[in-house]
Scaffold this motif. Sequence first.
Motif, mmCIF file in Angstrom:
data_model
loop_
_atom_site.group_PDB
_atom_site.id
_atom_site.type_symbol
_atom_site.label_atom_id
_atom_site.label_comp_id
_atom_site.label_asym_id
_atom_site.label_seq_id
_atom_site.Cartn_x
_atom_site.Cartn_y
_atom_site.Cartn_z
ATOM 1 N N GLU A 165 17.579 -21.871 30.130
ATOM 2 C CA GLU A 165 18.815 -21.689 29.352
ATOM 3 C C GLU A 165 19.299 -23.062 28.869
ATOM 4 O O GLU A 165 18.902 -24.096 29.395
ATOM 5 C CB GLU A 165 19.916 -21.082 30.242
ATOM 6 N N ASP A 166 20.175 -23.025 27.872
ATOM 7 C CA ASP A 166 20.921 -24.212 27.440
ATOM 8 C C ASP A 166 20.046 -25.405 27.073
ATOM 9 O O ASP A 166 20.283 -26.533 27.518
ATOM 10 C CB ASP A 166 21.916 -24.653 28.536
ATOM 11 N N VAL A 167 19.043 -25.160 26.263
ATOM 12 C CA VAL A 167 18.216 -26.255 25.750
ATOM 13 C C VAL A 167 18.883 -26.773 24.470
ATOM 14 O O VAL A 167 19.368 -25.983 23.656
ATOM 15 C CB VAL A 167 16.785 -25.759 25.472
ATOM 16 N N ASP A 168 18.929 -28.080 24.298
ATOM 17 C CA ASP A 168 19.561 -28.639 23.096
ATOM 18 C C ASP A 168 18.618 -28.608 21.898
ATOM 19 O O ASP A 168 19.014 -28.238 20.800
ATOM 20 C CB ASP A 168 20.007 -30.087 23.376
ATOM 21 N N VAL A 169 17.382 -29.055 22.112
ATOM 22 C CA VAL A 169 16.435 -29.218 21.004
ATOM 23 C C VAL A 169 15.072 -28.695 21.427
ATOM 24 O O VAL A 169 14.582 -29.059 22.510
ATOM 25 C CB VAL A 169 16.297 -30.713 20.629
ATOM 26 N N THR A 170 14.455 -27.861 20.578
ATOM 27 C CA THR A 170 13.096 -27.406 20.860
ATOM 28 C C THR A 170 12.214 -27.614 19.640
ATOM 29 O O THR A 170 12.554 -27.173 18.535
ATOM 30 C CB THR A 170 13.070 -25.912 21.245
ATOM 31 N N LEU A 171 11.081 -28.279 19.837
ATOM 32 C CA LEU A 171 10.045 -28.390 18.814
ATOM 33 C C LEU A 171 9.022 -27.296 19.075
ATOM 34 O O LEU A 171 8.559 -27.144 20.209
ATOM 35 C CB LEU A 171 9.347 -29.747 18.882
ATOM 36 N N VAL A 172 8.638 -26.557 18.023
ATOM 37 C CA VAL A 172 7.693 -25.452 18.195
ATOM 38 C C VAL A 172 6.434 -25.706 17.380
ATOM 39 O O VAL A 172 6.497 -25.842 16.155
ATOM 40 C CB VAL A 172 8.322 -24.109 17.764
ATOM 41 N N GLU A 173 5.297 -25.775 18.073
ATOM 42 C CA GLU A 173 3.990 -25.860 17.408
ATOM 43 C C GLU A 173 3.401 -24.466 17.255
ATOM 44 O O GLU A 173 3.464 -23.655 18.179
ATOM 45 C CB GLU A 173 3.010 -26.705 18.253
ATOM 46 N N GLY A 174 2.783 -24.206 16.101
ATOM 47 C CA GLY A 174 1.971 -23.001 15.948
ATOM 48 C C GLY A 174 2.672 -21.860 15.244
ATOM 49 O O GLY A 174 3.903 -21.758 15.217
ATOM 50 N N ALA A 175 1.850 -20.987 14.675
ATOM 51 C CA ALA A 175 2.350 -19.773 14.034
ATOM 52 C C ALA A 175 2.620 -18.710 15.097
ATOM 53 O O ALA A 175 2.239 -18.845 16.256
ATOM 54 C CB ALA A 175 1.317 -19.272 13.030
ATOM 55 N N VAL A 176 3.308 -17.665 14.672
ATOM 56 C CA VAL A 176 3.594 -16.530 15.560
ATOM 57 C C VAL A 176 2.537 -15.478 15.282
ATOM 58 O O VAL A 176 2.519 -14.870 14.209
ATOM 59 C CB VAL A 176 5.009 -15.988 15.300
ATOM 60 N N THR A 177 1.635 -15.293 16.231
ATOM 61 C CA THR A 177 0.448 -14.490 15.932
ATOM 62 C C THR A 177 0.257 -13.291 16.858
ATOM 63 O O THR A 177 -0.515 -12.402 16.559
ATOM 64 C CB THR A 177 -0.803 -15.406 15.926
ATOM 65 N N ARG A 219 14.839 -19.238 20.408
ATOM 66 C CA ARG A 219 15.996 -19.236 19.492
ATOM 67 C C ARG A 219 17.297 -18.929 20.237
ATOM 68 O O ARG A 219 18.332 -19.557 20.003
ATOM 69 C CB ARG A 219 15.751 -18.218 18.383
ATOM 70 N N GLU A 220 17.200 -17.972 21.139
ATOM 71 C CA GLU A 220 18.397 -17.546 21.882
ATOM 72 C C GLU A 220 18.919 -18.666 22.780
ATOM 73 O O GLU A 220 20.125 -18.808 22.961
ATOM 74 C CB GLU A 220 17.983 -16.334 22.718
ATOM 75 N N ARG A 221 18.016 -19.497 23.297
ATOM 76 C CA ARG A 221 18.397 -20.463 24.328
ATOM 77 C C ARG A 221 18.438 -21.907 23.839
ATOM 78 O O ARG A 221 18.667 -22.805 24.646
ATOM 79 C CB ARG A 221 17.419 -20.340 25.517
ATOM 80 N N SER A 222 18.201 -22.140 22.540
ATOM 81 C CA SER A 222 18.138 -23.516 22.038
ATOM 82 C C SER A 222 19.222 -23.753 20.996
ATOM 83 O O SER A 222 19.447 -22.908 20.124
ATOM 84 C CB SER A 222 16.785 -23.799 21.373
ATOM 85 N N GLY A 223 19.848 -24.932 21.072
ATOM 86 C CA GLY A 223 20.822 -25.300 20.051
ATOM 87 C C GLY A 223 20.156 -25.477 18.698
ATOM 88 O O GLY A 223 20.622 -24.964 17.687
ATOM 89 N N ARG A 224 19.064 -26.255 18.696
ATOM 90 C CA ARG A 224 18.322 -26.454 17.449
ATOM 91 C C ARG A 224 16.830 -26.258 17.685
ATOM 92 O O ARG A 224 16.300 -26.693 18.714
ATOM 93 C CB ARG A 224 18.604 -27.837 16.872
ATOM 94 N N VAL A 225 16.204 -25.590 16.705
ATOM 95 C CA VAL A 225 14.775 -25.295 16.777
ATOM 96 C C VAL A 225 14.109 -25.880 15.535
ATOM 97 O O VAL A 225 14.571 -25.646 14.412
ATOM 98 C CB VAL A 225 14.527 -23.772 16.813
ATOM 99 N N VAL A 226 13.047 -26.639 15.746
ATOM 100 C CA VAL A 226 12.355 -27.294 14.635
ATOM 101 C C VAL A 226 10.879 -26.899 14.639
ATOM 102 O O VAL A 226 10.222 -26.931 15.682
ATOM 103 C CB VAL A 226 12.505 -28.831 14.739
ATOM 104 N N SER A 227 10.381 -26.511 13.459
ATOM 105 C CA SER A 227 8.958 -26.189 13.302
ATOM 106 C C SER A 227 8.158 -27.473 13.263
ATOM 107 O O SER A 227 8.375 -28.324 12.384
ATOM 108 C CB SER A 227 8.733 -25.412 11.998
ATOM 109 N N LEU A 228 7.213 -27.617 14.178
ATOM 110 C CA LEU A 228 6.402 -28.828 14.294
ATOM 111 C C LEU A 228 4.981 -28.549 13.804
ATOM 112 O O LEU A 228 4.217 -27.835 14.464
ATOM 113 C CB LEU A 228 6.363 -29.302 15.751
ATOM 114 N N GLY A 229 4.626 -29.083 12.642
ATOM 115 C CA GLY A 229 3.263 -28.959 12.142
ATOM 116 C C GLY A 229 3.101 -27.791 11.179
ATOM 117 O O GLY A 229 3.893 -26.847 11.150
ATOM 118 N N ASP A 230 2.022 -27.883 10.399
ATOM 119 C CA ASP A 230 1.822 -26.920 9.316
ATOM 120 C C ASP A 230 1.667 -25.476 9.792
ATOM 121 O O ASP A 230 2.044 -24.548 9.066
ATOM 122 C CB ASP A 230 0.586 -27.314 8.496
#
Length: 183
Positions: free
Chosen positions: A55-67, A79-90
């Motif tokens: 819970e209560d994560v400030d920043v999350t970097l996410v690698e990979g597609a949703v497959t 998404r529910e537990r992060s303040g900001r979510v950033v897509s990392l990589g193509d």
Amino acid sequence: MSGGKNGKIRFATVWLGGCSGCHMSFLDLDERLVELAEAAELVFSPFVDTKEFPEDVDVTLVEGAVTNRANLAMAERVRERSGRVVSLGDCAVTGNVTSMRNLLPTSAILAPFRSADGRAGSAFLDYTSVPELLPRALPLHQVIPVDGYVPGCPPDADRIWEAVRALLRGEPVALAESMRTFG
Ligand code: SF4
């Protein structure tokens, strides 16, 4: 940004449908990892042994597609537990390599895998041992709202650091044009 009990930013990285190359590039931050560790606590990542996304994560970097369904559940939890979510990589930003399988229906992809009784795809299609594939591999923003993008396959360490520094300052990820290329 809330910050943890120790005043540090609660930072996470997540590996969905990707090759882990983006996480390898993250490690190329080298001595900048020390600076990151001074400002942030890594609360979830393939690099640490935490099993549950906290819970209560400030920043999350996410690698990979949703497959697959496991990726989907994790993306929603992030998404529910992060303040900001950033897509990392193509792969997270566009689908990239992971979405090449979208050219075929999942039944055709699984057909070559045969169980002992010869039924095509049956070892996977009953989904007792692997998560169920979604009909298409999707970029992260088509599944959850995201707060920024770091393109590249993989994004190089300088590019990742620009994004991380902005996130640590509580600023939007606004990469220079030279850092907004794909591939
Ligand atoms: S963007 Fe490139 S390096 Fe990153 S997970 Fe996808 S294929 Fe691997």
